[in-house]
Design an enzyme around this catalytic site. Sequence first.
Site, PDB file in Angstrom:
ATOM      1  N   LYS A  84       0.817  -1.219   0.000  1.00  0.00           N
ATOM      2  CA  LYS A  84       0.000   0.000   0.000  1.00  0.00           C
ATOM      3  C   LYS A  84       0.848   1.265   0.000  1.00  0.00           C
ATOM      4  O   LYS A  84       0.517   2.249  -0.671  1.00  0.00           O
ATOM      5  CB  LYS A  84      -0.934   0.001   1.213  1.00  0.00           C
ATOM      6  CG  LYS A  84      -2.038  -1.031   1.092  1.00  0.00           C
ATOM      7  CD  LYS A  84      -2.970  -0.988   2.299  1.00  0.00           C
ATOM      8  CE  LYS A  84      -4.020  -2.082   2.159  1.00  0.00           C
ATOM      9  NZ  LYS A  84      -4.916  -2.142   3.334  1.00  0.00           N
ATOM     10  N   ASP A 128      -4.942   0.214  12.380  1.00  0.00           N
ATOM     11  CA  ASP A 128      -6.044  -0.733  12.470  1.00  0.00           C
ATOM     12  C   ASP A 128      -6.002  -1.521  13.779  1.00  0.00           C
ATOM     13  O   ASP A 128      -6.692  -2.510  13.931  1.00  0.00           O
ATOM     14  CB  ASP A 128      -6.015  -1.703  11.279  1.00  0.00           C
ATOM     15  CG  ASP A 128      -4.753  -2.544  11.253  1.00  0.00           C
ATOM     16  OD1 ASP A 128      -3.872  -2.340  12.123  1.00  0.00           O
ATOM     17  OD2 ASP A 128      -4.637  -3.414  10.375  1.00  0.00           O
ATOM     18  N   ASN A 129      -5.166  -1.085  14.719  1.00  0.00           N
ATOM     19  CA  ASN A 129      -5.127  -1.832  15.974  1.00  0.00           C
ATOM     20  C   ASN A 129      -4.747  -0.923  17.130  1.00  0.00           C
ATOM     21  O   ASN A 129      -4.054   0.085  16.961  1.00  0.00           O
ATOM     22  CB  ASN A 129      -4.148  -3.008  15.863  1.00  0.00           C
ATOM     23  CG  ASN A 129      -2.719  -2.538  15.770  1.00  0.00           C
ATOM     24  OD1 ASN A 129      -2.036  -2.375  16.780  1.00  0.00           O
ATOM     25  ND2 ASN A 129      -2.241  -2.275  14.547  1.00  0.00           N
ATOM     26  N   CYS A 184      -4.267  12.453  27.003  1.00  0.00           N
ATOM     27  CA  CYS A 184      -3.704  11.623  25.943  1.00  0.00           C
ATOM     28  C   CYS A 184      -4.666  10.488  25.619  1.00  0.00           C
ATOM     29  O   CYS A 184      -5.713  10.335  26.255  1.00  0.00           O
ATOM     30  CB  CYS A 184      -2.317  11.116  26.325  1.00  0.00           C
ATOM     31  SG  CYS A 184      -2.300   9.670  27.422  1.00  0.00           S
ATOM     32  N   CYS A 201     -13.258  -3.629  11.204  1.00  0.00           N
ATOM     33  CA  CYS A 201     -13.955  -3.439   9.931  1.00  0.00           C
ATOM     34  C   CYS A 201     -13.986  -4.735   9.135  1.00  0.00           C
ATOM     35  O   CYS A 201     -14.735  -4.884   8.192  1.00  0.00           O
ATOM     36  CB  CYS A 201     -13.340  -2.305   9.138  1.00  0.00           C
ATOM     37  SG  CYS A 201     -11.670  -2.607   8.622  1.00  0.00           S
TER      38      CYS A 201
HETATM   39 ZN   LIG Z   1      -2.672  10.330  29.524  1.00  0.00          ZN
END
Ligand SMILES: [Zn+2]
Length: 364
Positions: A84, A128-129, A184, A201
């Site tokens: 990709k 994706d993780n 965060c 997905c």
């Molecule tokens: Zn934090």
Amino acid sequence: VTSSIDRYHRQSLLAGIGADGQRRLADSTALILGCGALGCVSAELLARAGVGRLRIVDRDFVELTNLQRQLLYDERDAAEALPKAIAAKRRLERINSEITIEAHVDDVNYTNIDELAGDADVLIDGLDNLETRYLANDYAVSRGRPYAYGAAVGTSGMGFTILPHGSGDLPWENDGGDNHATPCFRCLFEEMPPAGTSPTCDTIGVLSSLVTIVASFQVTEALKVLTGNFAKLRRTLLNIELWDNDIHQLGVDGAYENGDCPCCKHRHFEYLEGESGNSASVLCGRNAVQLRPRKPDQAGHFEQLAVRLRTFGEVTVNEFMLRALVADGAKRYEISLFRDGRAIIKGTDQADDARSIYARYVGS
Ligand SMILES: [Zn+2]
């Protein structure tokens, strides 16, 4: 120079950007972490916006099922099983030849994130993780770098921009008003859910229009960061239930003050420190496992290996990877080997299974 002014005219007309903002974009580096559906949109918009250096890192190759939502790729990329990152770079260079586009065919992990992100002005999530998101978050907090998180699965999307707390000298820590640091990622999502329990997905699908919306929010935030409009950043957790027409923003300012985050409060960066020996990762919901052999030795020996593997099934080789379909008893596996030594074994979600298939067909 004249052509650049014309190219970005409609953008530099914007009050928040202007000629100065346009110059800042040209001097900026953006890191796209993963170039799937979200990453494609982010990369294309930032390339068109004139961000001077785009670094794209992705571990995977193009498949037909990607084309529904991964806007940079086409049928030929899928037929050639192009990585990709490479396919994205080729497409983006046709869109904007005035910027630098770097393609890294690799997964993002604690051993290479410093090299990939060291000079990046902003990190953009196309991952994706969750594990890699915690890693990106660790990096962003430890180095004081903005990180534009985004996620889209099914018809639900989320977005948040992390402006890490530092020692008070980061440009978003300067005043107590609108411009302030944020919680965060780990303040908001404390623990990783057990593997296989969150939808992906690949198990529940993903709406293509949702992806473009979430990524567009991420890009907007990135453009604000890169042009120095820190007070304009959103600082709320964006939540989109697109099919149910529900779009809302959650105030999360208290999550840092009231929480006890190991990452941004105690500055303990466990994902960045990494664990040794973790060489297999199950690609959630994909019925595939990525292996990173400690001593990859097949790189450069693709041709020999291809000859051997052809006795088991169909093999294709290009300059980036080798792909073999093998029938092993009643089961069928797809083995993809990359030049950096990584392998993706498709047809199993068990690390042990993948290791034994790798050992049987590629070598230990
Ligand atoms: Zn934090």
